[in-house]
Enzyme design. Structure first.
Site, PDB file in Angstrom:
ATOM      1  N   HIS A 219       0.951  -1.370   0.044  1.00  0.00           N
ATOM      2  CA  HIS A 219       0.095   0.052   0.053  1.00  0.00           C
ATOM      3  C   HIS A 219       0.884   1.242  -0.005  1.00  0.00           C
ATOM      4  O   HIS A 219       0.075   2.391   0.132  1.00  0.00           O
ATOM      5  CB  HIS A 219      -0.903  -0.019   1.292  1.00  0.00           C
ATOM      6  CG  HIS A 219      -1.993   0.785   1.144  1.00  0.00           C
ATOM      7  ND1 HIS A 219      -2.241   1.654   2.201  1.00  0.00           N
ATOM      8  CD2 HIS A 219      -2.970   1.097   0.213  1.00  0.00           C
ATOM      9  CE1 HIS A 219      -3.339   2.456   1.872  1.00  0.00           C
ATOM     10  NE2 HIS A 219      -3.974   1.852   0.747  1.00  0.00           N
ATOM     11  N   LYS A 221       3.245   4.472  -1.174  1.00  0.00           N
ATOM     12  CA  LYS A 221       3.439   5.549  -2.282  1.00  0.00           C
ATOM     13  C   LYS A 221       4.544   6.132  -2.284  1.00  0.00           C
ATOM     14  O   LYS A 221       4.480   7.206  -1.291  1.00  0.00           O
ATOM     15  CB  LYS A 221       2.275   6.147  -2.352  1.00  0.00           C
ATOM     16  CG  LYS A 221       0.568   5.655  -2.666  1.00  0.00           C
ATOM     17  CD  LYS A 221       0.068   5.327  -1.212  1.00  0.00           C
ATOM     18  CE  LYS A 221      -1.255   4.731  -1.576  1.00  0.00           C
ATOM     19  NZ  LYS A 221      -1.883   4.403  -0.135  1.00  0.00           N
ATOM     20  N   ASP A 226      16.735  11.310  -8.099  1.00  0.00           N
ATOM     21  CA  ASP A 226      18.186  11.749  -7.891  1.00  0.00           C
ATOM     22  C   ASP A 226      18.708  11.858  -6.499  1.00  0.00           C
ATOM     23  O   ASP A 226      19.583  12.383  -6.226  1.00  0.00           O
ATOM     24  CB  ASP A 226      18.298  13.142  -8.620  1.00  0.00           C
ATOM     25  CG  ASP A 226      18.179  13.099  -9.902  1.00  0.00           C
ATOM     26  OD1 ASP A 226      18.267  11.899 -10.608  1.00  0.00           O
ATOM     27  OD2 ASP A 226      18.126  14.235 -10.647  1.00  0.00           O
ATOM     28  N   HIS A 398      -9.182  10.910   2.365  1.00  0.00           N
ATOM     29  CA  HIS A 398      -8.114  10.034   2.185  1.00  0.00           C
ATOM     30  C   HIS A 398      -7.014  10.135   3.201  1.00  0.00           C
ATOM     31  O   HIS A 398      -5.904   9.167   2.858  1.00  0.00           O
ATOM     32  CB  HIS A 398      -7.943   9.459   0.843  1.00  0.00           C
ATOM     33  CG  HIS A 398      -7.278   8.201   0.568  1.00  0.00           C
ATOM     34  ND1 HIS A 398      -6.091   8.073   0.202  1.00  0.00           N
ATOM     35  CD2 HIS A 398      -7.722   6.875   0.416  1.00  0.00           C
ATOM     36  CE1 HIS A 398      -5.615   6.639   0.135  1.00  0.00           C
ATOM     37  NE2 HIS A 398      -6.925   6.078   0.314  1.00  0.00           N
ATOM     38  N   LYS A 400      -4.073  10.558   5.921  1.00  0.00           N
ATOM     39  CA  LYS A 400      -3.717   9.641   7.035  1.00  0.00           C
ATOM     40  C   LYS A 400      -2.797  10.105   7.975  1.00  0.00           C
ATOM     41  O   LYS A 400      -1.635  10.088   7.795  1.00  0.00           O
ATOM     42  CB  LYS A 400      -3.152   8.127   6.310  1.00  0.00           C
ATOM     43  CG  LYS A 400      -3.987   7.573   5.371  1.00  0.00           C
ATOM     44  CD  LYS A 400      -3.023   6.813   4.366  1.00  0.00           C
ATOM     45  CE  LYS A 400      -3.877   6.516   2.885  1.00  0.00           C
ATOM     46  NZ  LYS A 400      -5.351   6.070   3.011  1.00  0.00           N
ATOM     47  N   ASP A 405      -0.173  17.821  20.198  1.00  0.00           N
ATOM     48  CA  ASP A 405       0.537  18.712  21.196  1.00  0.00           C
ATOM     49  C   ASP A 405       1.331  19.878  20.450  1.00  0.00           C
ATOM     50  O   ASP A 405       2.053  20.079  21.210  1.00  0.00           O
ATOM     51  CB  ASP A 405       1.103  17.954  22.428  1.00  0.00           C
ATOM     52  CG  ASP A 405       0.136  17.329  23.400  1.00  0.00           C
ATOM     53  OD1 ASP A 405      -1.220  17.670  23.198  1.00  0.00           O
ATOM     54  OD2 ASP A 405       0.751  16.625  24.335  1.00  0.00           O
TER      55      ASP A 405
END
Length: 480
Positions: A219, A221, A226, A398, A400, A405
């Site tokens: 999952h 991404k 470079d 979507h 996450k 604090d």
């Protein structure tokens, strides 16, 4: 004995056999174990098929995470610094966070590193414009990895850009998940491959017949360019991520663009995934080691933490729990799915009962109905205790993220659900920087313009049919 009775007895014996495997051989949680036993008991034949396709544990050492990372020397050095009490010297932003950093260094294979700059990208146009521009400027290599690459207009433009860079002599390597990118094919990648680009499929669906199950997805991404720029976050590649999807509306996600030493650690994650399941490491990386300079101070201190079935423990989830336990004032969470296990749920309960301001933002529109109704059930538990729940109405949320604090923040690919923290291959950044945490908090607060607060009164007025769906989804949540 009649033939029907013989067949029934055979099915019963096979179900008992698989039940014993689940209990004694596979290291599933108690929740997942009971859920699978219920499936085998109530739907004997279909249950066996479902278990074979979705339920088996990953049992191939070549998919183990630890053996593939290139940071062993750096980790050993930082463990010595911890013993000598020099690792955190002159780092006030990490005061009080030593236990979290220690856990990731010793048990998550995640050295402490620094990003010279961190850009928070919160919409598709912004993310893809930045990514495409950086790829165009590449002169050495472009290494990209996505769970889902669609074969639509944006996906085609993405592959075309990679093809152009490969023709220029830039080393281009593309890694994608076999199920998440199921429309990808060598025909679609023909020009890219002919130009010298390399591709690899992570867990093609047929792998469920050998060493895994359809539940074990990569999952992550990532994009590394470079050795100077890297991307990590929730956006996949496709039109719906930068346009208003017909069913879900505006796609609200979060991604990071990093520069500096931390880039080497995201590159290490890409290399680890590229080599997974292979008898020999790819020749391009045979002698690669994360440079010692990757721990140089200056910028945003962070740790790149991976989790998945190749680890013995749920590293990212453990980081979530540590963040919750560190909270003194507030915890802000954005997640498309909220199906926590007992550990996460209990820690959030304790935080709420301790007077900490816990706020959770979830989407209004489900892309997976069962997961959505299970989310609604668990959200209700925290709402009754005093959590503040926001429903994102503009489209599909979507992102996450979690921020605590104005001190600690995390962003990556991991949802707050059992599948994400235990079954999928995921990766998150844990950042120890006040300015970055404040930026994450402000982003959460800015999103409130597109939300409505779910009150306890509104929640308790939901229909009996919704309550039935919630409870059914809760029972099968360990399998979602």
């Amino acid at each position: 004995m009649s033939w029907p009775a013989t067949i029934f007895l055979g099915i019963l014996i096979v179900n008992i056999f698989f039940g014993i495997i689940i209990i004694f051989r596979e290291q599933k949680s108690a929740q997942a174990t009971w859920a699978w036993l219920m499936v085998l008991f109530f739907v004997p034949v279909i249950g066996l098929i479902i278990y074979f396709v979705f339920g088996r544990e990953l049992r191939n050492s070549s998919w183990n995470e630890d053996s593939l990372f290139k940071t062993n020397a750096l980790l050993l050095h930082q463990r010595e610094e911890i013993q000598e009490e020099t690792l955190y010297r002159n780092s006030p932003s990490m005061d009080g966070l030593e236990s979290l950093i220690y856990m990731h260094i010793h048990h998550s294979h995640a050295p402490l590193t620094y990003a010279q700059s961190v850009d928070l990208l919160t919409d598709g146009d912004q993310k893809f414009e930045s990514l495409f521009n950086d790829i165009r400027e590449a002169t050495d290599y472009v290494h990209v990895q996505y769970f889902s690459i669609n074969t639509d207009e944006l996906g085609s433009a993405f592959v075309q850009l990679l093809t152009e860079k490969a023709k220029e002599g830039v080393q281009v390597m593309l890694l994608y998940d076999g199920l998440g990118s199921w429309k990808m094919s060598n025909r679609f990648l023909k020009d890219y491959l002919n130009a010298g680009g390399k591709s690899r499929v992570f867990f093609p669906p047929r792998s469920m017949f050998t060493y895994g199950s359809l539940n074990h997805r990569n999952h992550r991404k990532l994009a590394i360019i470079d050795g100077s720029v890297a991307y990590i976050g929730g956006f996949n590649i496709g039109d719906k991520y930068n346009t208003d999807d017909r069913g879900l509306g505006f796609w609200r996600d979060s991604h990071l663009r990093l520069t500096g030493s931390a880039v080497h650690h995201l590159h290490d994650q890409f290399i680890s995934d590229w080599n997974k399941g292979q008898k020999e490491p790819a020749p391009e990386f045979a002698n690669y080691e994360v440079p010692v300079s990757s721990s140089l101070k200056g910028g945003v201190p962070m740790q790149i933490v991976a989790s998945g079935p190749g680890f013995e423990t749920d590293q990212v989830k453990n980081g979530f729990i540590q963040m919750i336990q560190q909270a003194k004032r507030y915890i802000y969470i954005q997640t498309p799915y909220f199906i926590p296990d007992f550990g996460l749920l209990d820690n959030l309960r304790v935080a709420i009962m301790s007077g900490i301001d816990v706020r959770i933002m979830i989407p209004n529109k489900p892309d997976h109905p069962f997961i959505y109704w299970a989310t609604y059930f668990y959200i209700g538990e925290l709402l009754r205790l005093g959590a503040t729940i926001y429903i994102y109405d503009k489209g599909f949320l979507h992102a996450k993220t979690m921020v605590v604090d104005d001190r600690i923040s995390t962003l990556g690919t991991t949802n707050m659900d059992v599948r994400s923290v235990s079954l999928n291959f995921e990766v998150n950044t844990f950042m120890y920087d006040e300015e970055m945490a404040e930026k994450m908090r402000e982003t959460f607060q800015n999103d409130l313009v597109d939300c409505h607060e779910l009150t306890l009164e509104e929640y308790e007025q939901r229909s009996k049919w919704i309550r039935v769906k919630e409870n059914i989804a809760r029972l099968i949540s360990p399998l979602l």
